[in-house]
Enzyme design. Structure first.
Site, PDB file in Angstrom:
ATOM      1  CD  GLU A 441      -2.850  -0.208  -0.353  1.00  0.00           C
ATOM      2  OE1 GLU A 441      -2.778   0.970  -0.721  1.00  0.00           O
ATOM      3  OE2 GLU A 441      -3.354  -1.098  -1.047  1.00  0.00           O
TER       4      GLU A 441
HETATM    5  C1  LIG Z   1       2.562  -9.566   0.020  1.00  0.00           C
HETATM    6  C2  LIG Z   1       2.375  -8.411  -0.908  1.00  0.00           C
HETATM    7  C3  LIG Z   1       1.088  -8.056  -1.306  1.00  0.00           C
HETATM    8  C4  LIG Z   1       0.894  -7.005  -2.193  1.00  0.00           C
HETATM    9  N1  LIG Z   1      -0.367  -6.711  -2.659  1.00  0.00           N
HETATM   10  C5  LIG Z   1      -0.515  -5.854  -3.696  1.00  0.00           C
HETATM   11  C6  LIG Z   1      -1.766  -5.696  -4.370  1.00  0.00           C
HETATM   12  O1  LIG Z   1      -2.780  -6.276  -3.989  1.00  0.00           O
HETATM   13  N2  LIG Z   1      -1.820  -4.890  -5.455  1.00  0.00           N
HETATM   14  C7  LIG Z   1      -0.734  -4.225  -5.926  1.00  0.00           C
HETATM   15  O2  LIG Z   1      -0.847  -3.536  -6.920  1.00  0.00           O
HETATM   16  N3  LIG Z   1       0.465  -4.325  -5.314  1.00  0.00           N
HETATM   17  C8  LIG Z   1       0.596  -5.125  -4.215  1.00  0.00           C
HETATM   18  N4  LIG Z   1       1.808  -5.266  -3.606  1.00  0.00           N
HETATM   19  C9  LIG Z   1       2.927  -4.463  -4.070  1.00  0.00           C
HETATM   20  C10 LIG Z   1       3.355  -3.402  -3.063  1.00  0.00           C
HETATM   21  O3  LIG Z   1       2.382  -2.416  -2.939  1.00  0.00           O
HETATM   22  C11 LIG Z   1       4.733  -2.891  -3.517  1.00  0.00           C
HETATM   23  O4  LIG Z   1       5.656  -3.942  -3.291  1.00  0.00           O
HETATM   24  C12 LIG Z   1       5.154  -1.640  -2.772  1.00  0.00           C
HETATM   25  O5  LIG Z   1       4.302  -0.563  -3.087  1.00  0.00           O
HETATM   26  C13 LIG Z   1       6.592  -1.244  -3.097  1.00  0.00           C
HETATM   27  O6  LIG Z   1       6.879  -1.350  -4.466  1.00  0.00           O
HETATM   28  P1  LIG Z   1       8.159  -2.195  -4.932  1.00  0.00           P
HETATM   29  O7  LIG Z   1       8.114  -3.498  -4.247  1.00  0.00           O
HETATM   30  O8  LIG Z   1       8.224  -2.188  -6.408  1.00  0.00           O
HETATM   31  O9  LIG Z   1       9.390  -1.401  -4.347  1.00  0.00           O
HETATM   32  P2  LIG Z   1      10.147  -0.168  -5.041  1.00  0.00           P
HETATM   33  O10 LIG Z   1       9.170   0.808  -5.559  1.00  0.00           O
HETATM   34  O11 LIG Z   1      11.165  -0.690  -5.989  1.00  0.00           O
HETATM   35  O12 LIG Z   1      10.882   0.490  -3.804  1.00  0.00           O
HETATM   36  C14 LIG Z   1      12.101  -0.030  -3.256  1.00  0.00           C
HETATM   37  C15 LIG Z   1      12.553   0.892  -2.116  1.00  0.00           C
HETATM   38  O13 LIG Z   1      12.798   2.206  -2.644  1.00  0.00           O
HETATM   39  C16 LIG Z   1      12.033   3.160  -1.939  1.00  0.00           C
HETATM   40  N5  LIG Z   1      11.597   4.210  -2.889  1.00  0.00           N
HETATM   41  C17 LIG Z   1      11.094   4.026  -4.122  1.00  0.00           C
HETATM   42  N6  LIG Z   1      10.819   5.221  -4.672  1.00  0.00           N
HETATM   43  C18 LIG Z   1      11.145   6.167  -3.773  1.00  0.00           C
HETATM   44  C19 LIG Z   1      11.058   7.586  -3.743  1.00  0.00           C
HETATM   45  N7  LIG Z   1      10.571   8.289  -4.766  1.00  0.00           N
HETATM   46  N8  LIG Z   1      11.480   8.222  -2.623  1.00  0.00           N
HETATM   47  C20 LIG Z   1      11.955   7.532  -1.557  1.00  0.00           C
HETATM   48  N9  LIG Z   1      12.039   6.184  -1.539  1.00  0.00           N
HETATM   49  C21 LIG Z   1      11.643   5.519  -2.623  1.00  0.00           C
HETATM   50  C22 LIG Z   1      10.852   2.385  -1.355  1.00  0.00           C
HETATM   51  O14 LIG Z   1      10.295   3.033  -0.225  1.00  0.00           O
HETATM   52  C23 LIG Z   1      11.505   1.064  -1.033  1.00  0.00           C
HETATM   53  O15 LIG Z   1      12.134   1.138   0.218  1.00  0.00           O
HETATM   54  C24 LIG Z   1       2.017  -6.276  -2.665  1.00  0.00           C
HETATM   55  C25 LIG Z   1       3.298  -6.623  -2.240  1.00  0.00           C
HETATM   56  C26 LIG Z   1       3.488  -7.681  -1.399  1.00  0.00           C
HETATM   57  C27 LIG Z   1       4.890  -8.064  -1.022  1.00  0.00           C
END
Ligand SMILES: Cc1cc2nc3c(=O)[nH]c(=O)nc-3n(C[C@H](O)[C@H](O)[C@H](O)COP(=O)(O)OP(=O)(O)OC[C@H]3O[C@@H](n4cnc5c(N)ncnc54)[C@H](O)[C@@H]3O)c2cc1C
Length: 589
Positions: A441
C-alpha cells in the site's frame, strides 16, 4: 499459545466516552440510525466473528498457506467456510453502500471491526477488505451499469475484488507501468500485461474475482497522467448477471513469502482480457486513489490489530510463566519462582505495547469519525475540514500504526523469551504477518513523503496548523482535567510546530530535505497525536475512580514519561538535515 479477545470495553469507551460518537452520527442523515446501543451490539457480534470464526484459523492458515496448481489457487483449510460465514452475516459489506446491498455502517465503527479482523486473522481479513476497497472505487467512479453489475455481488461475498497496480518494473513509481488497454468497437477494452504481487488475484473463496487494473490507452501521455482504470472480471458477466466465458486474466504463480501465508499473493497475466473503463480516460490513478486511501487506513489497522493480539498473548504469558523473584521479595513463596510480570523490564514492554495500542485505537476512531463527517455531513465547511484532516492523517495512520505494530509484536515476542522465537506459541507469526504492512500500500517511507511533501509542504503547513489549532482549542476547554499533562501536551504541540516550520525552511533550501527527513517528521507527528489522544482519554475518565479509569491514567502517565519524549531525539535527528545522508557518492556505498 497466542490468545485474542476483542477489546470491546476499550472500543466502547473510545467511541462513546472519548468522542461521543452518537452525537456525531445523529447529526448526519447518512448515519442517523446508528445509536450507542446499536453500535455496542454490532461490536459484540463483530467480536464473536473475529474470535470464533477468524482467529481459530489463524495458526493453521499460516502453517498450511495457499497452494498453486496450474492457475488454480487453494486457500488454507477452513478459509472458504469462514469467508462464507462472513458473507452470510453481512460482514463482507460492513460499511458498503446500502443502495447496492452494503450494510452502511459508519467508518468510525468499521475501523474498530477491521482492527478486530486483523487481530484475529489478517490473511483471511485481506480478501473482504480488498473487495471493500474495490467497491468504493467502483461506486465513486464507474457507470451506473457497472455499479449494478458488480457491487451487489461483491458486497454479498459471491464475488471478490482486487487492486492491480504493481508490475515487475513498476512499484512505487506507477507512472512507468506498461499494461496496455486497446479500445474495442463495443465500448469495452482489451487489457494486456503482467501484474505482480496481487493480493487475492486468484483463490477459491468466491465464484468470480473482479480485478481493478491500471493500464495505458494507445497514445496516452507518459507518466501518471496517462493511466486509466479498468474493471476486468475473471469470468465475463452475462446480461442477466450470470457468469459467462472465462476472461483472459490468469494467475501465473503465487509468491512464497515471510508472512500472511493464507493470503494469496499472485502474478496475474492479462492476455487480451476484456475490461471496462472506470472513470475518465487517463484519470485512472486518481480513481484508484479512492481505493488506495481506504486500503491505507485498513493496512494501518493491520499493524494495530496484530499489536493488540501480541499484547494480549504476552500478558497471559507474563502472568503464567515463572522465572526469578520480584525485586521486592518473593510474590509467590509457595512456588520456586514468581511470574515474570513482577519484573520491571517485562512490565516496561507490556506498558509500551498497551500505551501504543490504545493510543492507536483512539487515533483510528478519530480518523473514522472524520471519514464519516467528510462523507455524510450536510455542512459543507465541516465536510471540507474533515476531508483535509483525513488527507493529512491517512499516511500517518498507515505508517505509524504499522511501524509501531512491528515494535509491539517484537516486544510481545520478547516477553516470551525463547518461546517467542519458536513457532509453537504463535508470537513469531505476528512479527512475520505485520512486517508486510510496512511495505505494501506504498512503503512507509512513501507515506512519510506523502505527509511531509504533498500534505504539509505543498500547502505551507496549513493543514498541520489547522490540526494543531483543533488540538489547542480542545486543550483550552479540557486542560483542567489533565493536571501536569496539559503543559506537556502544549510543549509537544510547540515542538510539532517547530518541526513543521523547520521542514518548510529546509525544503526551501535543500531539494533532498523532504525525502531524507520525512520519516522522522511523520514519527514526531504520530507521537504528538497519541499524546493528544491519551489526554482525551484522561479527560474522558475525569471524576471516575474505578479500575478502568485508573489504569487509563497510569497508562497515559507512562506514555507521557516514557514514549512521548522520543519526539526530542527525533527532532534532533530531523534538524540535522540531509547533508550527511546525501554526502557519500553512490559508488562509496
Ligand atoms: C505480500 C504483498 C502483497 C501485495 N499486494 C498488492 C496488491 O494487492 N496490489 C498491488 O498492486 N500491489 C501489491 N503489492 C505491491 C506493493 O504495494 C509494492 O511492493 C510496494 O508498493 C513497493 O513497491 P516495490 O516493491 O516495487 O518497491 P520499489 O518501488 O522498488 O521500492 C524499493 C525501495 O525504494 C524506496 N523508494 C522508491 N521510490 C522512492 C522515492 N521516490 N522516494 C523515496 N524512496 C523511494 C521504497 O520506499 C523502497 O524502500 C504487494 C506486495 C506484497 C509483497
Amino acid at each position: 499459545m497466542a490468545t485474542y479477545k476483542a477489546p470491546i470495553d476499550d472500543m466502547r469507551f473510545i467511541l462513546h466516552d472519548v468522542f461521543d460518537a452518537e452525537s456525531v452520527w445523529s447529526s448526519m442523515p447518512g448515519t442517523a440510525e446508528m445509536s450507542q446501543d446499536l453500535a455496542d451490539a454490532v461490536l459484540e457480534e463483530a467480536g464473536k466473528v473475529a474470535e470464533g470464526i477468524m482467529f481459530p484459523l489463524n495458526r493453521s492458515g499460516d502453517e498450511e498457506g495457499c497452494q498453486f496448481d496450474d492457475g488454480v489457487v487453494t486457500t488454507p483449510t477452513g478459509f472458504k467456510e469462514a469467508f462464507n460465514a462472513l458473507a452470510e452475516g453481512g460482514w463482507t459489506a460492513f460499511s458498503g453502500n446500502p443502495e447496492f446491498g452494503g450494510q452502511g455502517m459508519p467508518k468510525s465503527l468499521a475501523v474498530l471491526f477491521e482492527e478486530m479482523m486483523h487481530s484475529a486473522n489478517c490473511s483471511l481479513a485481506l480478501y473482504p477488505l480488498l473487495s471493500n476497497g474495490a467497491c468504493l472505487a467502483i461506486d465513486a467512479h464507474a457507470t451506473e451499469e457497472l455499479k449494478q453489475t458488480y457491487l451487489p455481488k461483491i458486497y454479498s461475498g459471491e464475488w471478490s475484488g482486487t487492486m492491480c497496480l504493481t508490475e515487475p518494473h513498476s512499484g512505487t513509481d506507477l507512472g512507468i507501468l506498461k499494461t496496455k488497454a486497446e479500445p474495442l468497437a463495443d465500448g469495452s477494452y482489451e487489457i494486456t500485461g503482467t501484474k505482480i504481487f496481487i493480493t487475492g488475484g486468484e483463490h477459491d473463496l468466491t465464484e468470480n474475482i473482479i480485478h481493478l487494473v491500471l493500464a495505458r490507452l494507445p497514445g496516452a501521455p507518459q507518466g501518471p497522467k496517462g493511466i486509466s482504470l479498468f474493471i476486468v472480471p475473471k469470468f465475463l458477466v452475462n446480461e442477466d448477471g450470470s457468469l459467462g466465458e472465462r476472461n483472459g486474466a490468469v494467475c501465473g504463480s503465487i509468491e512464497h513469502k515471510m508472512g500472511i501465508k493464507g493470503s494469496a499473493t499472485c502474478v496475474m497475466n492479462f492476455d487480451n482480457a476484456k475490461g471496462w473503463l472506470v472513470g475518465e480516460e487517463n484519470n485512472g490513478l486518481a480513481c484508484m486513489f479512492t481505493m488506495m486511501n481506504y486500503e491505507r487506513v485498513s493496512i494501518g489497522l493491520q499493524g494495530l490489530g496484530l499489536g493488540e493480539t501480541s499484547y494480549q498473548s504476552a500478558v497471559e504469558y507474563a502472568l503464567d510463566r515463572t522465572q526469578g523473584r520480584a525485586a521486592t521479595g518473593a510474590q509467590n513463596p509457595d512456588q520456586a519462582a514468581d511470574p515474570i510480570i513482577v519484573h520491571g523490564d517485562v512490565r516496561r514492554m507490556l506498558m509500551t505495547m498497551r500505551a501504543l495500542n490504545q493510543g492507536g485505537r483512539a487515533l483510528a476512531a478519530y480518523l473514522g469519525l472524520q471519514l464519516d463527517i467528510a462523507k455524510f455531513s450536510e455542512d459543507a465547511e465541516a465536510r471540507a475540514q474533515a476531508e483535509d484532516r483525513v488527507a493529512l492523517l491517512t499516511p500517518v495512520a498507515k505508517a505509524f500504526f504499522t511501524d509501531r505494530g512491528l515494535d509491539t509484536t517484537i516486544l510481545g515476542q520478547q516477553v516470551f523469551g525463547g518461546h517467542g522465537y519458536i513457532r509453537e506459541w504463535g508470537m513469531e507469526q505476528m512479527v512475520r504477518d505485520v512486517r508486510i504492512a510496512q511495505i505494501y500500500e506504498g512503503t512507509n517511507g512513501i507515506q512519510a513523503l506523502d505527509l511531509a511533501g504533498r500534505k504539509v509542504a505543498r500547502n505551507k503547513g496549513a493543514s498541520m496548523a489547522a490540526l494543531i489549532a483543533e488540538i489547542r482549542e480542545w486543550l483550552g476547554t479540557e486542560k483542567g482535567k489533565l493536571g501536569d499533562l496539559s503543559e506537556q501536551l502544549e510543549e509537544a504541540l510547540v515542538l510539532a510546530e517547530t518541526a513543521t516550520a523547520n521542514l518548510l525552511e529546509q525544503a526551501q533550501e535543500d531539494p533532498n530535505a523532504i525525502n531524507a527527513l520525512a520519516v522522522e517528521y511523520l514519527d514526531i507527528v504520530g507521537y504528538v497525536l497519541y499524546a493528544w489522544l491519551w489526554a482525551r482519554m484522561i479527560a474522558a475518565v475525569d471524576g471516575r475512580d474505578d479500575e478502568f479509569a485508573n489504569s487509563k491514567r497510569i497508562t497515559a502517565a507512562f506514555y507521557y514519561e516514557r514514549l512521548l519524549p522520543k519526539i526530542h531525539s527525533l527532532y534532533a535527528q530531523f534538524k540535522a538535515g540531509s547533508k550527511n545522508i546525501m554526502a557519500l557518492a553512490a559508488d562509496q556505498f
